[in-house]
Design a protein around this motif. Structure first.
Motif, PDB file in Angstrom:
ATOM      1  N   GLY A 198       0.843  -0.794  -0.118  1.00 44.29           N
ATOM      2  CA  GLY A 198      -0.541  -0.108   0.010  1.00 44.29           C
ATOM      3  C   GLY A 198       0.581   1.325  -0.191  1.00 44.29           C
ATOM      4  N   ILE A 199       0.302   2.386  -0.576  1.00 45.92           N
ATOM      5  CA  ILE A 199       1.546   4.170  -0.981  1.00 45.92           C
ATOM      6  C   ILE A 199       0.218   4.824  -0.470  1.00 45.92           C
ATOM      7  CG2 ILE A 199       1.954   5.381  -2.826  1.00 45.92           C
ATOM      8  CD1 ILE A 199       2.576   2.932  -4.465  1.00 45.92           C
ATOM      9  N   ARG A 200       0.710   5.187   0.765  1.00 46.52           N
ATOM     10  CA  ARG A 200       0.216   6.211   0.639  1.00 46.52           C
ATOM     11  C   ARG A 200       0.585   7.845   0.827  1.00 46.52           C
ATOM     12  NH1 ARG A 200      -0.293   4.902   7.473  1.00 46.52           N
ATOM     13  NH2 ARG A 200      -1.182   2.901   7.572  1.00 46.52           N
ATOM     14  N   GLN A 201       1.312   8.064  -0.415  1.00 44.34           N
ATOM     15  CA  GLN A 201       2.315   9.490  -0.317  1.00 44.34           C
ATOM     16  C   GLN A 201       3.306   8.380  -1.629  1.00 44.34           C
ATOM     17  OE1 GLN A 201       4.141  11.585   1.888  1.00 44.34           O
ATOM     18  NE2 GLN A 201       2.701  12.601   2.637  1.00 44.34           N
ATOM     19  N   PHE A 202       2.421   9.239  -3.379  1.00 49.68           N
ATOM     20  CA  PHE A 202       2.804   8.480  -4.749  1.00 49.68           C
ATOM     21  C   PHE A 202       3.890  10.230  -4.787  1.00 49.68           C
ATOM     22  CE2 PHE A 202       3.008   7.288  -9.150  1.00 49.68           C
ATOM     23  CZ  PHE A 202       3.788   6.227  -8.470  1.00 49.68           C
ATOM     24  N   GLN A 203       5.029  10.458  -4.473  1.00 46.48           N
ATOM     25  CA  GLN A 203       5.938  11.965  -5.552  1.00 46.48           C
ATOM     26  C   GLN A 203       6.307  11.170  -6.707  1.00 46.48           C
ATOM     27  OE1 GLN A 203       5.829  14.724  -4.128  1.00 46.48           O
ATOM     28  NE2 GLN A 203       4.712  13.789  -1.930  1.00 46.48           N
ATOM     29  N   LEU A 204       6.353  11.849  -7.924  1.00 43.10           N
ATOM     30  CA  LEU A 204       6.296  11.670  -8.573  1.00 43.10           C
ATOM     31  C   LEU A 204       7.811  11.503  -9.684  1.00 43.10           C
ATOM     32  CD1 LEU A 204       3.684  12.993 -10.864  1.00 43.10           C
ATOM     33  CD2 LEU A 204       3.586  10.716 -10.408  1.00 43.10           C
ATOM     34  N   TRP A 205       8.447  10.628  -9.796  1.00 44.94           N
ATOM     35  CA  TRP A 205       9.674  10.572 -10.263  1.00 44.94           C
ATOM     36  C   TRP A 205      10.408  11.261 -11.158  1.00 44.94           C
ATOM     37  CZ3 TRP A 205      14.161  11.204  -8.326  1.00 44.94           C
ATOM     38  CH2 TRP A 205      15.620  10.412  -9.064  1.00 44.94           C
ATOM     39  N   ASP A 206      10.893  12.417 -11.567  1.00 47.54           N
ATOM     40  CA  ASP A 206      11.656  12.590 -13.049  1.00 47.54           C
ATOM     41  C   ASP A 206      10.559  13.648 -13.558  1.00 47.54           C
ATOM     42  OD1 ASP A 206      13.403  13.113 -14.760  1.00 47.54           O
ATOM     43  OD2 ASP A 206      13.046  11.687 -16.397  1.00 47.54           O
ATOM     44  N   VAL A 207       9.992  14.038 -12.912  1.00 50.01           N
ATOM     45  CA  VAL A 207       8.243  15.552 -13.463  1.00 50.01           C
ATOM     46  C   VAL A 207       8.952  16.555 -13.228  1.00 50.01           C
ATOM     47  CG1 VAL A 207       6.622  15.822 -14.168  1.00 50.01           C
ATOM     48  CG2 VAL A 207       6.885  12.774 -13.704  1.00 50.01           C
ATOM     49  N   ILE A 208       8.834  17.836 -14.127  1.00 44.02           N
ATOM     50  CA  ILE A 208       9.083  18.652 -13.728  1.00 44.02           C
ATOM     51  C   ILE A 208       7.773  19.515 -13.162  1.00 44.02           C
ATOM     52  CG2 ILE A 208      11.573  19.104 -13.691  1.00 44.02           C
ATOM     53  CD1 ILE A 208      11.230  20.773 -17.432  1.00 44.02           C
ATOM     54  N   PRO A 209       7.797  21.130 -12.392  1.00 47.47           N
ATOM     55  CA  PRO A 209       6.417  21.098 -12.566  1.00 47.47           C
ATOM     56  C   PRO A 209       5.931  21.582 -14.474  1.00 47.47           C
ATOM     57  CG  PRO A 209       7.558  22.594 -11.418  1.00 47.47           C
ATOM     58  CD  PRO A 209       8.280  21.431 -11.738  1.00 47.47           C
ATOM     59  N   GLU A 210       6.747  21.921 -15.569  1.00 51.34           N
ATOM     60  CA  GLU A 210       6.206  21.943 -16.529  1.00 51.34           C
ATOM     61  C   GLU A 210       6.541  21.053 -17.794  1.00 51.34           C
ATOM     62  OE1 GLU A 210       8.596  25.205 -14.942  1.00 51.34           O
ATOM     63  OE2 GLU A 210       8.991  23.569 -15.167  1.00 51.34           O
ATOM     64  N   GLU A 211       6.094  20.240 -16.757  1.00 51.36           N
ATOM     65  CA  GLU A 211       5.596  18.636 -17.981  1.00 51.36           C
ATOM     66  C   GLU A 211       3.990  17.992 -17.865  1.00 51.36           C
ATOM     67  OE1 GLU A 211       9.702  16.484 -19.018  1.00 51.36           O
ATOM     68  OE2 GLU A 211       8.580  16.337 -16.603  1.00 51.36           O
ATOM     69  N   VAL A 212       4.027  18.543 -16.400  1.00 51.29           N
ATOM     70  CA  VAL A 212       2.115  17.939 -15.764  1.00 51.29           C
ATOM     71  C   VAL A 212       1.505  18.881 -16.518  1.00 51.29           C
ATOM     72  CG1 VAL A 212       0.878  19.046 -13.260  1.00 51.29           C
ATOM     73  CG2 VAL A 212       3.876  18.017 -13.216  1.00 51.29           C
ATOM     74  N   GLY A 213       0.940  19.469 -17.047  1.00 52.20           N
ATOM     75  CA  GLY A 213      -0.103  19.517 -17.984  1.00 52.20           C
ATOM     76  C   GLY A 213      -0.206  18.965 -19.301  1.00 52.20           C
ATOM     77  N   GLY A 214       1.060  18.795 -19.231  1.00 49.26           N
ATOM     78  CA  GLY A 214       1.086  17.804 -21.070  1.00 49.26           C
ATOM     79  C   GLY A 214       0.336  15.952 -20.740  1.00 49.26           C
ATOM     80  N   LEU A 215       0.763  15.591 -19.143  1.00 52.92           N
ATOM     81  CA  LEU A 215       0.515  14.633 -18.638  1.00 52.92           C
ATOM     82  C   LEU A 215      -1.243  15.018 -18.617  1.00 52.92           C
ATOM     83  CD1 LEU A 215       4.154  13.756 -16.952  1.00 52.92           C
ATOM     84  CD2 LEU A 215       3.430  12.982 -19.426  1.00 52.92           C
ATOM     85  N   TYR A 216      -1.738  15.438 -18.342  1.00 53.56           N
ATOM     86  CA  TYR A 216      -3.418  15.385 -17.751  1.00 53.56           C
ATOM     87  C   TYR A 216      -3.878  15.144 -18.813  1.00 53.56           C
ATOM     88  CZ  TYR A 216      -3.197  16.397 -13.064  1.00 53.56           C
ATOM     89  OH  TYR A 216      -2.961  16.150 -11.477  1.00 53.56           O
ATOM     90  N   ARG A 217      -4.345  14.700 -19.556  1.00 59.63           N
ATOM     91  CA  ARG A 217      -4.938  14.154 -20.704  1.00 59.63           C
ATOM     92  C   ARG A 217      -5.981  14.861 -21.195  1.00 59.63           C
ATOM     93  NH1 ARG A 217      -7.053   7.807 -21.695  1.00 59.63           N
ATOM     94  NH2 ARG A 217      -4.234   6.633 -22.178  1.00 59.63           N
ATOM     95  N   ASP A 218      -6.869  16.052 -19.792  1.00 57.40           N
ATOM     96  CA  ASP A 218      -7.848  16.722 -19.998  1.00 57.40           C
ATOM     97  C   ASP A 218      -7.422  18.261 -20.781  1.00 57.40           C
ATOM     98  OD1 ASP A 218      -7.089  16.462 -17.429  1.00 57.40           O
ATOM     99  OD2 ASP A 218      -8.477  16.491 -16.368  1.00 57.40           O
ATOM    100  N   LEU A 219      -6.347  18.617 -19.784  1.00 58.67           N
ATOM    101  CA  LEU A 219      -5.041  19.804 -19.477  1.00 58.67           C
ATOM    102  C   LEU A 219      -4.793  19.376 -20.979  1.00 58.67           C
ATOM    103  CD1 LEU A 219      -5.910  20.199 -16.679  1.00 58.67           C
ATOM    104  CD2 LEU A 219      -3.788  21.511 -16.559  1.00 58.67           C
ATOM    105  N   ARG A 220      -4.390  18.199 -21.750  1.00 56.47           N
ATOM    106  CA  ARG A 220      -3.187  18.410 -22.843  1.00 56.47           C
ATOM    107  C   ARG A 220      -3.623  19.273 -24.043  1.00 56.47           C
ATOM    108  NH1 ARG A 220      -2.238  12.973 -24.257  1.00 56.47           N
ATOM    109  NH2 ARG A 220      -1.503  12.450 -22.045  1.00 56.47           N
ATOM    110  N   PRO A 221      -5.160  19.059 -24.516  1.00 55.54           N
ATOM    111  CA  PRO A 221      -5.383  19.433 -25.632  1.00 55.54           C
ATOM    112  C   PRO A 221      -5.664  21.441 -25.401  1.00 55.54           C
ATOM    113  CG  PRO A 221      -6.915  17.583 -24.782  1.00 55.54           C
ATOM    114  CD  PRO A 221      -6.016  18.098 -24.140  1.00 55.54           C
ATOM    115  N   LEU A 222      -5.590  22.235 -24.229  1.00 51.26           N
ATOM    116  CA  LEU A 222      -5.603  22.982 -24.341  1.00 51.26           C
ATOM    117  C   LEU A 222      -4.360  24.256 -23.994  1.00 51.26           C
ATOM    118  CD1 LEU A 222      -8.601  22.567 -21.538  1.00 51.26           C
ATOM    119  CD2 LEU A 222      -8.783  23.487 -23.748  1.00 51.26           C
ATOM    120  N   VAL A 223      -3.356  23.250 -23.449  1.00 53.75           N
ATOM    121  CA  VAL A 223      -2.294  24.402 -23.773  1.00 53.75           C
ATOM    122  C   VAL A 223      -2.034  25.089 -24.477  1.00 53.75           C
ATOM    123  CG1 VAL A 223       0.764  23.616 -22.651  1.00 53.75           C
ATOM    124  CG2 VAL A 223      -1.294  22.155 -21.590  1.00 53.75           C
ATOM    125  N   SER A 224      -1.822  24.526 -25.323  1.00 47.95           N
ATOM    126  CA  SER A 224      -1.565  25.288 -26.989  1.00 47.95           C
ATOM    127  C   SER A 224      -1.745  26.365 -26.817  1.00 47.95           C
ATOM    128  CB  SER A 224      -1.339  23.921 -28.439  1.00 47.95           C
ATOM    129  OG  SER A 224      -2.458  23.591 -28.401  1.00 47.95           O
TER     130      SER A 224
END
Length: 373
Positions: free
Chosen positions: A305-331
């Motif tokens: 079981g995992i209570r906290q899941f800290q992402l590895w090798d993801v910088i803040p600027e990449e987060v929007g592109g990894l959200y499927r619903d945000l990705r089409p809006l970023v551009s």
């Protein structure tokens, strides 16, 4: 793809800690009456912190989360196998003939310089040298489909070589954590894993209450399964999802991951425990990731079981592109470096205001962008 094998220089960890020069001679003289003279000089070694390279035989490889080096080994004395579980310094490896070997890891692999906390993970494909009923892991094959997280500033690979992530949450006991589901989805997008959201314990609530959340994930193209390990509802659909695939089951402690797998394949006998009545949190019954073969075909990895899941090798600027619903809006934003927080003419903020983008998902993005848990 591995390059031709050759001799190459690669980084290694320091084998020993740096020398510590004694500096408490006055204290020793006052308390212990030391009569011997201190050394008048100290030899300085040229092999200091910068000496971390050695020459090895092998080839450079580019994989999702590996050592970066494919070592050259004598394959005539080795067997191919897959790591079923890792227990401290020992890994259980299943050979191609089905036999299990407790294996240690050769020192050369453990001393290669890497960001990983542990060099071997469940699901790894390895070459190992058998000796009686034990073995030595000589080489780890290039990985794909990795589920990992950040732990103490390093990468903790939970499982390797899978193609499907089953994200298990519970409708109640413990309470549902949509933001944790979002983090797993981001990890799946980053590592090209097919993601399935599985909500267990729906017998404890009115399933209609989950309709808004399920609808948001379904609109993005994610499969959502409503199941109950206790009543058996939805177990058939989950079993079909696992059939013939290399899957990993992940989620917070107490959501019923092991209970679901016991229901999918009776006879596994995975240990389970009730959720704490005081805290409504799980008890960490599963202590290590285990790769389990399914009778109908395929493998599944049961994880702790995992209570906290800290992402590895993801910088803040990449987060929007990894959200499927945000990705089409970023551009569509006015500024190419838009953070979607305070900028004017932001397509993401406009979509939230107009009701096209789920407000909770937007808040989840802001938390992840800001590095909050």
């Amino acid at each position: 793809m591995a390059k031709p094998k050759k001799q190459l220089r690669t980084n290694f960890r320091k084998n020993r800690s740096s020398r510590v020069r004694e500096s408490d001679w006055t204290r020793k003289f006052n308390t212990e009456n030391v009569e011997e003279d201190a050394a008048h000089d100290e030899r300085l070694s040229g092999k200091g912190e910068l000496t971390r390279k050695r020459t090895v035989r092998g080839s450079e490889v580019n994989d999702d989360a590996g050592l970066g080096v494919l070592l050259d080994v004598d394959e005539s004395v080795c067997l191919r196998g897959r790591v079923l579980a890792v227990h401290g310094l020992t890994s259980t490896v299943e050979a191609e003939d089905g036999r299990h070997y407790p294996c240690a890891v050769r020192r050369l692999l453990k001393t290669l310089h890497t960001d990983m906390r542990h060099v071997v993970a469940a699901g790894d494909k390895v070459l190992f040298r058998p000796a009686d009923r034990e073995g030595i892991i000589e080489r780890i094959e290039p990985r794909h489909g990795v589920l990992s997280r950040e732990s103490r500033g390093r990468q903790q690979v939970l499982v390797a070589n899978v193609d499907q992530l089953i994200i298990v949450a519970s409708a109640a006991e413990p309470y549902l954590k949509p933001n944790l589901i979002d983090r797993f989805l981001v990890c799946a997008e980053q590592n090209h894993l097919r993601a399935v959201v599985c909500i267990n314990k729906i017998d404890l609530i009115n399933p209609a209450a989950l309709e808004p959340l399920v609808g948001v994930y379904a609109q993005m193209g994610y499969s959502v399964l409503l199941v109950s390990a206790r009543t058996g509802f939805g177990i058939g659909r989950l079993r079909r999802r696992l059939l013939g695939n290399q899957s990993v089951v992940a989620g917070q402690s107490g959501v019923g991951k092991s209970s679901l797998l016991n229901a999918v394949q009776p006879g596994l006998g995975l240990a389970v425990a009730e959720v704490s009545a005081e805290t409504e949190k799980g008890r960490h019954t599963t202590t290590t990731a285990r790769l389990l073969p399914l009778a109908a075909g395929g493998y599944v990895v049961d994880t702790p079981g995992i209570r906290q899941f800290q992402l590895w090798d993801v910088i803040p600027e990449e987060v929007g592109g990894l959200y499927r619903d945000l990705r089409p809006l970023v551009s569509r934003c006015a500024f190419p470096d838009c953070t979607h927080q305070h900028e004017a003419d932001c397509a993401v903020k406009d979509a939230v205001a107009d009701g096209w983008l789920d407000a909770r998902r937007y808040e989840s993005y802001l938390n992840l962008y800001g590095g909050e848990g």
